[in-house]
Motif scaffolding. Structure first.
Motif, short mmCIF file in Angstrom:
data_model
loop_
_atom_site.label_atom_id
_atom_site.label_comp_id
_atom_site.label_asym_id
_atom_site.label_seq_id
_atom_site.Cartn_x
_atom_site.Cartn_y
_atom_site.Cartn_z
N LEU A 95 -0.62 10.42 6.62
CA LEU A 95 -1.63 10.46 5.29
C LEU A 95 -2.04 9.05 5.40
N VAL A 96 -1.37 8.05 5.45
CA VAL A 96 -1.95 6.72 5.81
C VAL A 96 -3.08 6.83 6.76
N GLY A 97 -2.88 7.35 7.93
CA GLY A 97 -3.80 7.61 8.93
C GLY A 97 -4.92 8.12 8.73
N LEU A 98 -4.99 9.18 8.11
CA LEU A 98 -6.15 9.94 7.66
C LEU A 98 -6.87 9.39 6.52
N ALA A 164 -4.85 -1.87 2.87
CA ALA A 164 -4.66 -2.96 3.97
C ALA A 164 -4.73 -2.64 5.57
N ASP A 165 -4.26 -1.26 5.71
CA ASP A 165 -4.48 -1.04 7.21
C ASP A 165 -6.16 -0.75 7.58
N SER A 166 -6.76 -0.39 6.55
CA SER A 166 -8.25 -0.26 7.02
C SER A 166 -8.89 -1.43 7.26
N THR A 167 -8.40 -2.56 6.81
CA THR A 167 -9.06 -3.92 7.28
C THR A 167 -9.12 -4.14 8.98
N ALA A 222 -9.37 4.21 14.17
CA ALA A 222 -9.03 3.90 12.53
C ALA A 222 -7.29 4.27 12.58
N PHE A 223 -7.40 5.81 12.90
CA PHE A 223 -6.30 6.48 12.83
C PHE A 223 -5.10 5.87 13.64
#
Lengths: 296, 318
Positions: A95-98, A164-167, A222-223
Motif C-alpha cells: 500500500l505504501v509503495g503504491l 515521507a517515503d515519497s520525498t 518510487a515503489f
C-alpha cells in the motif's frame, strides 16, 4: 516513437552483440570470460543464496558449525511463520509503495513538463534545488517529519509514511522526467498547439504517452524505495498498527534471535519485488541508475 | 546523466525577440501556465522539504525534551547544542569513523565496480544476464542485506568464520568486537555499492567510441596500457561524478550500520549519521536537539561535496 530519446544506458540493449569490435577470432576465446563472469556473479550473489539456504534450514541445524552449504533436509517452517505473521506487513508495504508511486508521478511529471517543455522561469533554479534536495540525509528529514507529525497526529499512520517515503523519489522523478521530456522534438508540441490543444491537453495526450518509459522507471524506483525504506518506517511508524515489512523484519530479529530460518524466509519474501523488477524491468532499472545517477 | 536544461538553449537562441511577445499571449507560452504545472511540486517541496528542514534547524537551536516536543515551549539556546556536539569526546571518534566508512567504501566500490565494468565491456556469452544479476544487491531492501550479512558474520555459526576456519584462521567476532565492527559494516556497504558503480561506469565505457580502442591496438598497446592510457583518462568525468555521488550517499547511510551494529560495540562503528539517529530515535530517551545539530552538520558536509558534483555535472553538459 517511444524510444527516441531514452536516458543514457537504455540506448544499447543488454546484449550488445554485433558491434564492430567482436571479431569472430575473439569469439572462440570468450568461454573463459563466461566462466570468470559466472564465478564473479556467484561470488557477488552468495549472500542472496545464503538467504535462500538459511530460510530452508531446520532450526536445530541453524547453530551447526560448519553450517550446511546446501539445504539438506529442507523445512518450510520459516515460510509458514511468514504466512502466519507477516502478511499484514507485506500488505502495508504494498500500500505504501503504491501510494508513493501515485504521489510521485502526479507531482513529478507535470513539474518536469513545465521545466523542460514550457520553459518555465526559474526552471534551472528548480533543477538545482532538486539536486541538492537529494543530498539531505534521511535522518534529518525524519526528525523534521517527526516534529511535524507529533503535532498533526500523523505519527504511526499510513498517510504520514507515504508522504515521507515519497520525498525519496520526487526529486529523482522530476529530474528523470525532465531529462527525457527535453528530448521530445519541439515540432510535436508545436503541432499539438496548431491543432488548438491547450497546454494541459498537450501534456495528457502527447507528452505523457511518449514519456511512458520514463513513467515506468520513476514508478519502479518510487515503489522500490518506499518498499525498502527503513529510516522513515522506524521513526515515524514504529508503534503503528500497520507496520511495513522492513520494520516488521527488524522487530522480528529483535524478538526472535534464534529463528533465523524464519527471518531469512521473510527476507526472501520481502525481496520478491526486487526479483520481479530484475526479471521484467532490468532495462528501466539500469536507465534509472544512470539517468538520475541515484542511489540507496 | 543529463539535466533538462541542456536542451533549452537551442530553440531559444534562434528565435528573434518579437516572438517572445507572442509567446506571452499564447496559452502554451504563458509563464503562468508553466507555473501552474510546477505549482504542486513547489508546494510539495515547501511542505515536505523546506518545512521539515526548518523544523530540524529549530530543534537544534532549542533545548527540546519529550514534553517540550509536544507542547512546543522549548527554551532557546542558540548554538549551544552545536558546541556541545563539537566538543563532545564522541565527535572526533564519529567523524573519524565516518571518514573511514565513507573513504574505504568508496575506494573499493569504485575499484571493483570499474574492474567489473571493464570486464563486462566486451560482450561474451551470458554477459547481459550476468551483468543484470549484479544489480541484485542494490535492489534488495537494506534490512534484508544487513540482516543477511549479520548472520553470515555471526561469530559461532556464520559461514564467513567457518570458511576462514578452513584456512586455519581462528574465530573472528566480526560484529561483537570493537576491533572489527567497523570493518564488518564497511564490507557489507562495499557489497551494496558495487552495482551502482558498475552500472554508471559501464554506461560511461559505452560512450567511449570503439575507434579509440582500435587506434590504440593498432599502435600496439596491450590491454593494460590501453586501460591506463586510454580508458581511464577518458572515463575521468564519469568517475568523478560516480565518486562524488557515492560520497554524498554514503555519508548519510544509517540503516546498514544501525541494523548490523547499532554503531557499537563501544561506539566503534558509530558514524555521524548513525549518531544522529541514535540520539533521536535509538534510545528510550530521545534527545532531538543534539541529534538535529549533528544532522545539520552532516548536511553541511554533504552539501560541500554535493556542490562539487553539481559543478562537475554542469561542466559535463557544455
Amino acid at each position: 516513437m517511444a524510444t527516441f530519446a531514452e536516458p543514457a544506458g537504455t540506448r544499447r540493449p543488454p546484449k550488445g552483440r554485433g558491434k564492430g569490435r567482436d571479431k569472430p577470432v575473439k569469439k572462440r576465446s570468450t568461454w573463459w570470460k563466461t566462466a570468470l563472469g559466472v564465478f564473479f556473479t556467484a561470488l557477488m550473489l552468495f549472500p542472496v543464496y545464503w538467504i535462500f539456504n538459511v530460510s530452508l534450514t531446520q532450526r536445530s541445524d541453524l547453530r551447526k558449525n560448519p553450517p550446511n552449504i546446501f539445504p539438506v533436509d529442507p523445512t518450510f517452517e520459516g515460510y509458514e511463520a511468514v504466512f502466519d505473521q507477516q502478511l499484514p506487513a507485506l500488505g502495508t508495504s504494498l500500500l505504501v509503495g503504491l501510494g508513493c508511486v501515485v504521489l510521485t508521478v502526479v507531482i513529478a511529471a507535470p513539474a518536469a513538463y513545465a521545466i523542460s517543455l514550457l520553459r518555465m522561469k526559474g526552471g534551472k533554479t528548480l533543477n538545482f534545488i532538486l539536486l541538492v534536495a537529494q543530498m539531505i540525509p534521511a535522518v534529518v528529514m525524519a526528525m523534521g517529519f517527526y516534529a511535524i507529525y507529533v503535532r498533526l497526529g500523523l505519527l504511526n499512520s499510513i498517510w504520514g509514511l507515504i508522504l515521507a517515503d515519497s520525498t525519496i523519489a520526487v526529486p529523482f522523478g522530476v529530474l528523470l522526467f525532465a531529462a527525457f521530456m527535453s528530448g521530445i522534438p519541439r515540432e510535436l508540441i508545436q503541432a499539438a498547439k496548431m491543432d488548438g490543444a491547450s497546454a494541459w491537453r498537450t501534456f495528457i495526450s502527447v507528452v505523457m504517452p511518449i514519456s511512458r518509459n520514463s513513467a515506468l522507471t520513476v514508478s519502479l524506483f518510487a515503489f522500490l524505495w518506499a518498499w525498502s525504506d527503513f529510516v522513515f518506517a522506524s521513526t515515524l511508524n514504529r508503534n503503528g498498527d500497520m507496520i511495513p515489512i522492513t520494520l516488521s523484519i527488524y522487530n522480528y530479529i529483535g524478538n526472535n534471535t534464534t529463528q533465523w530460518n524464519a527471518i531469512m524466509a521473510t527476507a526472501m519474501v520481502a525481496s520478491i519485488p526486487a526479483a520481479i523488477l530484475l526479471v521484467f524491468a532490468q532495462k528501466y532499472v539500469a536507465a534509472g541508475v544512470t539517468a538520475g545517477a541515484v542511489k540507496d | 546523466m543529463t539535466v533538462a536544461s541542456a536542451a533549452a538553449p537551442a530553440p531559444n537562441g534562434t528565435q528573434p525577440k518579437p516572438s517572445r511577445v507572442k509567446q506571452v499571449r499564447h496559452p502554451n507560452g504563458s509563464p503562468w501556465i508553466a507555473f501552474g504545472f510546477a505549482a504542486p511540486l513547489v508546494a510539495y517541496l515547501l511542505a515536505f522539504y523546506v518545512y521539515p528542514l526548518i523544523r530540524s534547524i529549530d530543534l537544534s537551536i532549542h533545548d527540546y525534551n519529550v514534553r517540550a516536543f509536544v507542547q512546543g515551549n522549548a527554551e532557546f539556546v542558540g548554538l549551544e547544542k552545536y558546541i556541545d556536539v563539537l566538543t563532545s569526546p564522541l565527535f572526533p571518534k564519529a567523524l573519524w569513523n565516518t571518514v573511514l566508512f565513507v573513504g574505504i567504501s568508496i575506494i573499493f566500490q569504485y575499484a571493483i565496480g570499474l574492474a567489473l565494468a571493464v570486464f563486462f565491456r566486451n560482450t561474451f556469452r551470458l554477459s547481459g544476464i550476468l551483468r543484470a544479476l549484479f544489480l541484485v544487491p542494490w535492489l534488495l531492501p537494506l534490512i534484508v542485506s544487513a540482516s543477511t550479512w549479520s548472520w553470515m558474520m555471526n561469530s559461532d555459526s556464520g559461514i564467513i568464520n567457518s570458511f576462514l576456519g578452513a584456512f586455519g584462521i581462528g574465530q573472528i567476532n566480526w560484529i561483537t568486537s570493537p576491533d572489527t565492527a567497523l570493518t564488518a559494516v564497511i564490507i557489507a556497504n562495499i557489497w551494496l555499492g558495487i552495482p551502482f558503480n558498475l552500472v554508471i561506469l559501464y554506461s560511461g565505457l559505452q560512450n567511449i567510441p570503439g575507434e579509440v580502442y582500435e587506434a590504440a591496438s593498432l599502435d600496439g598497446a596491450n590491454g593494460w596500457t590501453t586501460f591506463w592510457r586510454v580508458t581511464f583518462p577518458l572515463l575521468r568525468p564519469v568517475s568523478a561524478i560516480t565518486i562524488l555521488l557515492g560520497l554524498v550517499y554514503t555519508l548519510k547511510v544509517v540503516d546498514i550500520v544501525w541494523i548490523m551494529t547499532k554503531g557499537g560495540p563501544a561506539n566503534s562503528s558509530l558514524t555521524l549519521a548513525v549518531w544522529s539517529y541514535r540520539e533521536a530515535f535509538g534510545t528510550g530517551q530521545p534527545a532531538f536537539s543534539p541529534a538535529a545539530a549533528i544532522g545539520n552538520l552532516l548536511i553541511i558536509i554533504a552539501l560541500v561535496f554535493g556542490l562539487f558534483y553539481v559543478r562537475l555535472q554542469r561542466r559535463e553538459e557544455h
